[in-house]
Design an enzyme around this catalytic site. Sequence first.
Site, PDB file in Angstrom:
ATOM      1  N   LYS A  41       0.709  -1.411  -0.048  1.00 23.34           N
ATOM      2  CA  LYS A  41       0.042  -0.117   0.080  1.00 23.34           C
ATOM      3  C   LYS A  41       0.958   1.111   0.164  1.00 23.34           C
ATOM      4  N   CYS A  62     -12.312   1.515  16.712  1.00 17.74           N
ATOM      5  CA  CYS A  62     -10.948   1.133  16.571  1.00 17.74           C
ATOM      6  C   CYS A  62     -10.208   0.843  17.484  1.00 17.74           C
ATOM      7  N   MET A  63      -9.747   1.723  17.915  1.00 22.38           N
ATOM      8  CA  MET A  63      -8.683   1.928  19.248  1.00 22.38           C
ATOM      9  C   MET A  63      -9.669   2.125  20.710  1.00 22.38           C
ATOM     10  N   MET A 123      -7.718  -5.647  16.273  1.00 17.07           N
ATOM     11  CA  MET A 123      -9.110  -5.547  16.309  1.00 17.07           C
ATOM     12  C   MET A 123      -9.973  -6.884  16.523  1.00 17.07           C
ATOM     13  N   GLY A 166      -4.357   1.209  14.698  1.00 13.65           N
ATOM     14  CA  GLY A 166      -4.964   1.030  13.521  1.00 13.65           C
ATOM     15  C   GLY A 166      -4.555   1.953  12.416  1.00 13.65           C
ATOM     16  N   GLN A 167      -5.020   3.244  12.699  1.00 21.62           N
ATOM     17  CA  GLN A 167      -4.709   4.173  11.652  1.00 21.62           C
ATOM     18  C   GLN A 167      -3.640   5.024  11.989  1.00 21.62           C
TER      19      GLN A 167
HETATM   20  N1  LIG Z   1     -17.295  -4.352   8.859  1.00 20.45           N
HETATM   21  C1  LIG Z   1     -16.154  -3.741   9.729  1.00 20.45           C
HETATM   22  N2  LIG Z   1     -16.300  -2.415   9.779  1.00 20.45           N
HETATM   23  C2  LIG Z   1     -15.284  -1.763  10.210  1.00 20.45           C
HETATM   24  C3  LIG Z   1     -14.185  -2.224  10.695  1.00 20.45           C
HETATM   25  C4  LIG Z   1     -13.971  -3.773  10.472  1.00 20.45           C
HETATM   26  O1  LIG Z   1     -12.900  -4.299  10.823  1.00 20.45           O
HETATM   27  N3  LIG Z   1     -15.075  -4.298  10.029  1.00 20.45           N
HETATM   28  N4  LIG Z   1     -13.064  -1.563  11.344  1.00 20.45           N
HETATM   29  C5  LIG Z   1     -13.337  -0.312  11.808  1.00 20.45           C
HETATM   30  C6  LIG Z   1     -12.219   0.569  11.980  1.00 20.45           C
HETATM   31  S1  LIG Z   1     -10.882  -0.197  12.648  1.00 20.45           S
HETATM   32  C7  LIG Z   1     -12.019   1.686  11.324  1.00 20.45           C
HETATM   33  S2  LIG Z   1     -10.304   2.586  11.574  1.00 20.45           S
HETATM   34  C8  LIG Z   1     -12.918   2.248  10.351  1.00 20.45           C
HETATM   35  C9  LIG Z   1     -12.374   3.026   9.173  1.00 20.45           C
HETATM   36  O2  LIG Z   1     -13.537   3.465   8.466  1.00 20.45           O
HETATM   37  P1  LIG Z   1     -13.407   4.992   7.693  1.00 20.45           P
HETATM   38  O3  LIG Z   1     -12.497   5.927   8.373  1.00 20.45           O
HETATM   39  O4  LIG Z   1     -14.786   5.244   7.243  1.00 20.45           O
HETATM   40  O5  LIG Z   1     -12.534   4.592   6.491  1.00 20.45           O
HETATM   41  P2  LIG Z   1     -11.234   5.100   5.614  1.00 20.45           P
HETATM   42  O6  LIG Z   1     -11.630   4.496   4.132  1.00 20.45           O
HETATM   43  O7  LIG Z   1     -10.263   5.133   6.309  1.00 20.45           O
HETATM   44  O8  LIG Z   1     -12.151   6.631   5.446  1.00 20.45           O
HETATM   45  C10 LIG Z   1     -11.192   7.810   5.351  1.00 20.45           C
HETATM   46  C11 LIG Z   1     -12.024   8.759   4.343  1.00 20.45           C
HETATM   47  O9  LIG Z   1     -10.911   9.710   4.290  1.00 20.45           O
HETATM   48  C12 LIG Z   1     -10.968  10.303   3.018  1.00 20.45           C
HETATM   49  N5  LIG Z   1      -9.346  11.007   3.019  1.00 20.45           N
HETATM   50  C13 LIG Z   1      -8.286  10.583   2.799  1.00 20.45           C
HETATM   51  N6  LIG Z   1      -7.363  11.681   3.205  1.00 20.45           N
HETATM   52  C14 LIG Z   1      -8.115  12.721   3.787  1.00 20.45           C
HETATM   53  C15 LIG Z   1      -7.880  13.917   4.038  1.00 20.45           C
HETATM   54  O10 LIG Z   1      -6.717  14.415   4.446  1.00 20.45           O
HETATM   55  N7  LIG Z   1      -8.715  14.952   4.384  1.00 20.45           N
HETATM   56  C16 LIG Z   1     -10.209  14.429   4.374  1.00 20.45           C
HETATM   57  N8  LIG Z   1     -11.144  15.199   4.731  1.00 20.45           N
HETATM   58  N9  LIG Z   1     -10.285  13.190   3.813  1.00 20.45           N
HETATM   59  C17 LIG Z   1      -9.537  12.393   3.411  1.00 20.45           C
HETATM   60  C18 LIG Z   1     -10.644   9.034   2.375  1.00 20.45           C
HETATM   61  O11 LIG Z   1     -10.969   9.422   1.009  1.00 20.45           O
HETATM   62  C19 LIG Z   1     -11.868   8.272   2.897  1.00 20.45           C
HETATM   63  O12 LIG Z   1     -12.822   8.267   2.521  1.00 20.45           O
HETATM   64  O13 LIG Z   1     -13.926   1.495   9.871  1.00 20.45           O
HETATM   65  C20 LIG Z   1     -14.665   0.549  10.999  1.00 20.45           C
HETATM   66  N10 LIG Z   1     -15.241  -0.409  10.373  1.00 20.45           N
HETATM   67  N1  LIG Z   2      -4.130  -3.660   4.503  1.00 23.94           N
HETATM   68  C1  LIG Z   2      -4.474  -2.996   5.450  1.00 23.94           C
HETATM   69  N2  LIG Z   2      -3.947  -2.738   6.468  1.00 23.94           N
HETATM   70  C2  LIG Z   2      -4.394  -1.880   7.778  1.00 23.94           C
HETATM   71  C3  LIG Z   2      -5.753  -1.552   7.703  1.00 23.94           C
HETATM   72  C4  LIG Z   2      -6.319  -1.742   6.230  1.00 23.94           C
HETATM   73  O1  LIG Z   2      -7.714  -1.280   6.138  1.00 23.94           O
HETATM   74  N3  LIG Z   2      -5.895  -2.388   5.428  1.00 23.94           N
HETATM   75  N4  LIG Z   2      -6.373  -0.716   8.489  1.00 23.94           N
HETATM   76  C5  LIG Z   2      -5.708  -0.262   9.772  1.00 23.94           C
HETATM   77  C6  LIG Z   2      -6.702  -0.359  10.862  1.00 23.94           C
HETATM   78  S1  LIG Z   2      -7.368   1.281  10.961  1.00 23.94           S
HETATM   79  C7  LIG Z   2      -6.769  -1.218  11.640  1.00 23.94           C
HETATM   80  S2  LIG Z   2      -7.714  -1.057  13.079  1.00 23.94           S
HETATM   81  C8  LIG Z   2      -5.712  -2.582  11.691  1.00 23.94           C
HETATM   82  C9  LIG Z   2      -6.510  -3.552  11.986  1.00 23.94           C
HETATM   83  O2  LIG Z   2      -5.769  -4.833  11.800  1.00 23.94           O
HETATM   84  P1  LIG Z   2      -6.289  -6.118  12.497  1.00 23.94           P
HETATM   85  O3  LIG Z   2      -6.992  -5.988  13.559  1.00 23.94           O
HETATM   86  O4  LIG Z   2      -4.785  -6.945  12.502  1.00 23.94           O
HETATM   87  O5  LIG Z   2      -7.159  -6.588  11.177  1.00 23.94           O
HETATM   88  P2  LIG Z   2      -8.853  -7.352  10.906  1.00 23.94           P
HETATM   89  O6  LIG Z   2      -8.544  -8.083   9.748  1.00 23.94           O
HETATM   90  O7  LIG Z   2      -9.480  -6.393  11.425  1.00 23.94           O
HETATM   91  O8  LIG Z   2      -8.861  -8.420  12.360  1.00 23.94           O
HETATM   92  C10 LIG Z   2      -7.708  -8.882  12.982  1.00 23.94           C
HETATM   93  C11 LIG Z   2      -7.939 -10.511  13.405  1.00 23.94           C
HETATM   94  O9  LIG Z   2      -8.871 -10.722  14.170  1.00 23.94           O
HETATM   95  C12 LIG Z   2      -9.458 -12.057  14.226  1.00 23.94           C
HETATM   96  N5  LIG Z   2     -10.841 -12.216  15.082  1.00 23.94           N
HETATM   97  C13 LIG Z   2     -12.029 -11.999  14.795  1.00 23.94           C
HETATM   98  N6  LIG Z   2     -12.717 -12.605  15.604  1.00 23.94           N
HETATM   99  C14 LIG Z   2     -11.779 -12.672  16.653  1.00 23.94           C
HETATM  100  C15 LIG Z   2     -11.934 -13.223  18.243  1.00 23.94           C
HETATM  101  O10 LIG Z   2     -13.235 -13.316  18.629  1.00 23.94           O
HETATM  102  N7  LIG Z   2     -10.856 -13.160  18.931  1.00 23.94           N
HETATM  103  C16 LIG Z   2      -9.579 -12.914  18.354  1.00 23.94           C
HETATM  104  N8  LIG Z   2      -8.524 -12.882  19.151  1.00 23.94           N
HETATM  105  N9  LIG Z   2      -9.548 -12.549  16.988  1.00 23.94           N
HETATM  106  C17 LIG Z   2     -10.644 -12.731  16.345  1.00 23.94           C
HETATM  107  C18 LIG Z   2      -9.760 -12.126  12.950  1.00 23.94           C
HETATM  108  O11 LIG Z   2      -9.843 -13.374  12.097  1.00 23.94           O
HETATM  109  C19 LIG Z   2      -8.487 -11.308  12.039  1.00 23.94           C
HETATM  110  O12 LIG Z   2      -7.222 -12.078  11.448  1.00 23.94           O
HETATM  111  O13 LIG Z   2      -5.132  -2.599  10.393  1.00 23.94           O
HETATM  112  C20 LIG Z   2      -4.616  -1.402   9.970  1.00 23.94           C
HETATM  113  N10 LIG Z   2      -3.824  -1.794   8.660  1.00 23.94           N
HETATM  114  S1  SF4 Z   3       2.597   2.636   7.482  1.00 21.73           S
HETATM  115 FE1  SF4 Z   3       1.726   0.618   7.121  1.00 21.73          FE
HETATM  116  S2  SF4 Z   3       0.540   0.769   5.168  1.00 21.73           S
HETATM  117 FE2  SF4 Z   3       2.124   2.313   5.359  1.00 21.73          FE
HETATM  118  S3  SF4 Z   3       4.027   1.064   4.579  1.00 21.73           S
HETATM  119 FE3  SF4 Z   3       4.256   0.932   6.483  1.00 21.73          FE
HETATM  120  S4  SF4 Z   3       3.152  -1.103   6.902  1.00 21.73           S
HETATM  121 FE4  SF4 Z   3       2.406  -0.479   4.967  1.00 21.73          FE
HETATM  122 MO   LIG Z   4      -9.161   0.993  12.600  1.00 24.48          MO
END
Ligand SMILES: Nc1nc2c(c(=O)[nH]1)N[C@H]1C(S)=C(S)[C@@H](COP(=O)(O)OP(=O)(O)OC[C@H]3O[C@@H](n4cnc5c(=O)[nH]c(N)nc54)[C@H](O)[C@@H]3O)O[C@H]1N2
Ligand SMILES: Nc1nc2c(c(=O)[nH]1)N[C@H]1C(S)=C(S)[C@@H](COP(=O)(O)OP(=O)(O)OC[C@H]3O[C@@H](n4cnc5c(=O)[nH]c(N)nc54)[C@H](O)[C@@H]3O)O[C@H]1N2
Ligand code: SF4
Ligand SMILES: [Mo]
Length: 770
Positions: free
Chosen positions: A81, A170-171, A341, A378-379
Site C-alpha cells: 500500500k 478501532c482503538m 481488532m 490501526g490508523q
Molecule cells: N465490518 C467492519 N467495519 C469496520 C471495521 C471492521 O474491521 N469491520 N473496522 C473499523 C475500523 S478499525 C476503522 S479505523 C474504520 C475506518 O473507516 P473509515 O474511517 O470510514 O474509512 P476510510 O476509508 O479510512 O475513510 C477515510 C476517508 O477519508 C478520505 N480522506 C483521505 N485523506 C483525507 C484527508 O486528508 N482529508 C479528508 N477530509 N479526507 C481524507 C478518504 O478518501 C476516505 O473516504 O472502519 C471501521 N469499520
Molecule cells: N491492509 C490494511 N492494513 C490496515 C488497515 C487496512 O484497512 N488495510 N487498517 C488499519 C486499521 S485502522 C486497523 S484497526 C488495523 C486492523 O488490523 P487487524 O486487527 O490485524 O485486522 P482485522 O482483519 O480487522 O482483524 C484481525 C483479526 O481478528 C481476528 N478475529 C476475529 N474474531 C476474533 C475473536 O473473537 N478473537 C480474536 N482474538 N481474534 C478475532 C480475525 O480473524 C483477524 O485475523 O489494520 C490497520 N492496517
Molecule cells: S505504514 Fe503501514 S501501510 Fe504504510 S508502508 Fe508501513 S506497513 Fe504499509
Molecule cells: Mo481501525
Amino acid sequence: MAEMNRRDFLKWSAAITAASVVGFELSLPENLQAVEVDKWVKSVCRYCGAGCGLYIGVKGGKVVAVKGDDKNWNRGYLCVKGSYLPKILDAPDRLKYPMVRDGNKWKRISWDKAMNLMVSKFAEAIKKYGPHAVGFYGSGQSFSEESYLANKLYKGALGTNNIDGNPRLCMASAAVGYVTSFGKDEPMGSYDDIYHADCFFIIGSNMSEAHPVIFRLVMEQKRKRNVKIVVVDPRKTLTARNADLYLDFVPGTDLFILHAMAHVIVKEKLYNKDFFDKHAVFKKMGPDNKPVNVTFDEYVKFLEEYTPELAEQKSGCPKEKIIQAARWFATSKATMSFWCMGINQRTRGVWANNLIHNLHLLTGQICRPGATPFSLTGQPNACGGIRDVGLLSHLLPYGRVIANEKHRAEMEEFWGIPKGRIHSKPGPTAIELFTKFAEGEIKCLWVVCTNPGQSLPNLQKYRKGMASGDTFLVVSEAYHPSRTSELADLVLPAALWCEKEGTYGQSERRYQYLPQVIKPLGEAKSDFEVILTFARKLLTALGREDEAKKLFPYKTTEDVWNEMRACSKNTVYNFWGMTRARLIKEHGMLWPVPTEDYPAPGTLRRFTAKYGDPLVKKFDPKAEDISFYGNPADGNRAIIWLRPAVGPAEPADKDYPFVLTTGRLIEHWHTGTMTMKVPELMRAAPQAFVEINPKDAQKLGIKTGDKVRLTSRRGSIVLPAKVVDIPRPGVLFVPFHYPEKLINDLVTDAFDALSKQPEFKISAVRIEKV
Ligand SMILES: Nc1nc2c(c(=O)[nH]1)N[C@H]1C(S)=C(S)[C@@H](COP(=O)(O)OP(=O)(O)OC[C@H]3O[C@@H](n4cnc5c(=O)[nH]c(N)nc54)[C@H](O)[C@@H]3O)O[C@H]1N2
Ligand SMILES: Nc1nc2c(c(=O)[nH]1)N[C@H]1C(S)=C(S)[C@@H](COP(=O)(O)OP(=O)(O)OC[C@H]3O[C@@H](n4cnc5c(=O)[nH]c(N)nc54)[C@H](O)[C@@H]3O)O[C@H]1N2
Ligand code: SF4
Ligand SMILES: [Mo]
C-alpha cells in the site's frame, strides 16, 4: 506485476512474511524502483498506524515515487500500500471543488459560498437550539493539529462534547484498556522491543496483512534467533501460518483462553510474585459497580473455575495448546504481546485488553527490553491525533477527561475560556452521535476524513439518518462520491497527505512530521485551513468576534503544534522538547521528550527509570526503577483485574448458525477510496467475497465462485464464495473494503459498555446458495 494474481501478489507483498520464512528476499516490482526525481522529501506513509518513514520523490511538481526511509524504524521497508501511494493523488474521482446538493444533482460552488452556507446553517442551529445541536465526526487519519483545532472549537469555544471520531470503532477498547490497567493511555514499549523479545504473543491481529512491516521485523528475528511465535485467531491467516503455536477457537470465546492461561501460570507457579507485590494491585467490580481491592488469594480463587478444560469446552481450542502458550508466555526471557481488532472490536473489548495486561503483570513480562504489552494501532494518527489530543467525546487533551472537574478547569485556564464553558457531561460516542443525528437532535454534522456511510455497523439504520432532508451533513472528502459524501448536503474538497502539512503520532508514541510536498489538486484545501476558517467565521456569526480572534489566532500549523506542546508539558505525555525543527530533522521521536535538548529518539520504554523514562523521577521521586505513575490513586501501581469471561452479544444459534467476522486484506485500505484507485492493488484484490471453510462448503455444496447469500438479523448480501482453509468451520469472513458490497448492513452495532466500541468481529448469520 500486471499478471500477478492474488496468490502471487500475497507471496510477493508478504516479502514481508514469506521472505523471512523461506529465507529469500523479494525485491519490489520494477515500476516501483526509484525513478529519476528532482528531489526526495522525508515524510511518512499515510496508511496504517505502524508509521513507516518514507521519502517522496517529486518531479516537475508531481509526486512520482516513494521509497522507504532506511534511517527510520522501518529500516527502508514499505508494504504494497505504501509503495503505491503516488497513485492515489490524481485519481479521476478526486474532488476538486466544493459541491452543494441540488435535489439529486451536485452543483459546483465557490469556497466562499460553501463556507457561508455552512456557517449560516450551524449558526442558525446553535442560536435556535443551543450548542448541542451541532456535531463533529473526525478521524485517526487527520493530522494532530487539525484534530486539536476541531476539539478546541467544539469543546472549548462552543461548549459541546458532540465530537467523536472513527477511532471509537478501532482503538477505544485499547485506550480504555490501558487507562483501566495503568491509569493512562498508550503503550509503554516500542518497536525496539521486537529486537529483544524471544516470545511473541499475537492475539486478534493479522499482522502480516494489516501491519506488514512490523510483522516483517518480527519474522526477521525468527530467522535470526530462537524466538517463539504464538498466534491466537479464529482464522488461519498468513500470520497464523507463521506461528510456532497456533490456537484457533470460536470467535468471542478467547476470554476463556486468556483466563485459562492465567490459571496455568498460577497453578504451575510461573508468576513473578516479587513483581506484582511491588507494582500491582488486584481489583474486581463491587456490587455497586465500584472497583474494590482484593488479595492475590482471591484472584487465585477467581481463576479456579477457568481451567484449560473449561476453555477447551467453551472455545474449541485444545487445552494442550493453551497450557503450552501459558508456559511460553511466562517462562520466556521476554514476551511481547501484539493485538488489534480481534480483541478491540468486541462487546468485552476492554476486558479482553485487561486480561492481556494481567498476564504481563502476573509474570513481570513488562517494562524491560522485549517484555511489553503492545497494542497495534490501526490508523496513522489514532494515537497522536485522537487519543493524545483527546478528540473523543469523553476526553480532553493529554490524558485529561471531561468527567474530571479539575481537568476541565485546567483546560479552561489553558485555553483562556470562561470557567464552566466545557460541558461537564461526556458527549455521545460514534454510534450515539449518529443516532442523535438520525433522530434530529443533532441538526448539523461535519464529517472529516472518514467514511461512516460505509464503515459504521448496522449501516442502513445510520445511512437513513444521514440521508434525511431535515438535517445538514457536511463531508470533507478527497474523493466524490464516496458512500458518505453521496448522502451529504455539502462536500468540501480535501487536500491529501503530501498536499498539506502536519504531525502524526503513531503506535509506539512516535511523533513524526509530514511536510507539504506538492500543491493541492484543483481548489482542494487542507482540513486545517478549513477548520480554522470555519471556527473564526462561526464564532463571528454568533457575535463572538473577539473570541474568534483570541482562541484561533494561528497563522501556521506550527503555531498550533507549539500550543499542543505547551498543553502536554506538565502531563505524563510531555513532548515539550519536540520542536517542529527537531521533528523535521529527526526520523520520528517518542514521547516523553521533556526538554529541547533531551536526546532523540526520546523514550523507548515508559514507566521504568532504569530503561530510560525521564518522568519516573518527576512523578514518583521515591521509585527505584519501575513506577506506574499514571495511576497515583493506587500508589503508582498497575491493576490486575478480575473480569469474568463473557461471550459475544450475538453468538451463532439455530437460526443463524455461522459467525460472520469482518476485517482486512493487505491490498486495501478500509473503504477503498484510495487503494481502489491503484490498478495494481485492484487487480490483486478486485472484488468482495466470503471465505468459507472447505468442510462447511462441502456440507452445503458450495464451490469457489458460487454465489451465496448471507443473512443476518439486520440485512442480507450476495457474494461469491471462496472456499479456503482460513476461517475455522462455522466462521465466515468478509472484507469490509468494497463500497458496492456493504457488508456492514449485516454487522451488529452492539458495543462495549466501557469503551463504546462496536463488535464488528462477531455477528450471527446464515448462508445459502443462490
Ligand atoms: N465490518 C467492519 N467495519 C469496520 C471495521 C471492521 O474491521 N469491520 N473496522 C473499523 C475500523 S478499525 C476503522 S479505523 C474504520 C475506518 O473507516 P473509515 O474511517 O470510514 O474509512 P476510510 O476509508 O479510512 O475513510 C477515510 C476517508 O477519508 C478520505 N480522506 C483521505 N485523506 C483525507 C484527508 O486528508 N482529508 C479528508 N477530509 N479526507 C481524507 C478518504 O478518501 C476516505 O473516504 O472502519 C471501521 N469499520
Ligand atoms: N491492509 C490494511 N492494513 C490496515 C488497515 C487496512 O484497512 N488495510 N487498517 C488499519 C486499521 S485502522 C486497523 S484497526 C488495523 C486492523 O488490523 P487487524 O486487527 O490485524 O485486522 P482485522 O482483519 O480487522 O482483524 C484481525 C483479526 O481478528 C481476528 N478475529 C476475529 N474474531 C476474533 C475473536 O473473537 N478473537 C480474536 N482474538 N481474534 C478475532 C480475525 O480473524 C483477524 O485475523 O489494520 C490497520 N492496517
Ligand atoms: S505504514 Fe503501514 S501501510 Fe504504510 S508502508 Fe508501513 S506497513 Fe504499509
Ligand atoms: Mo481501525
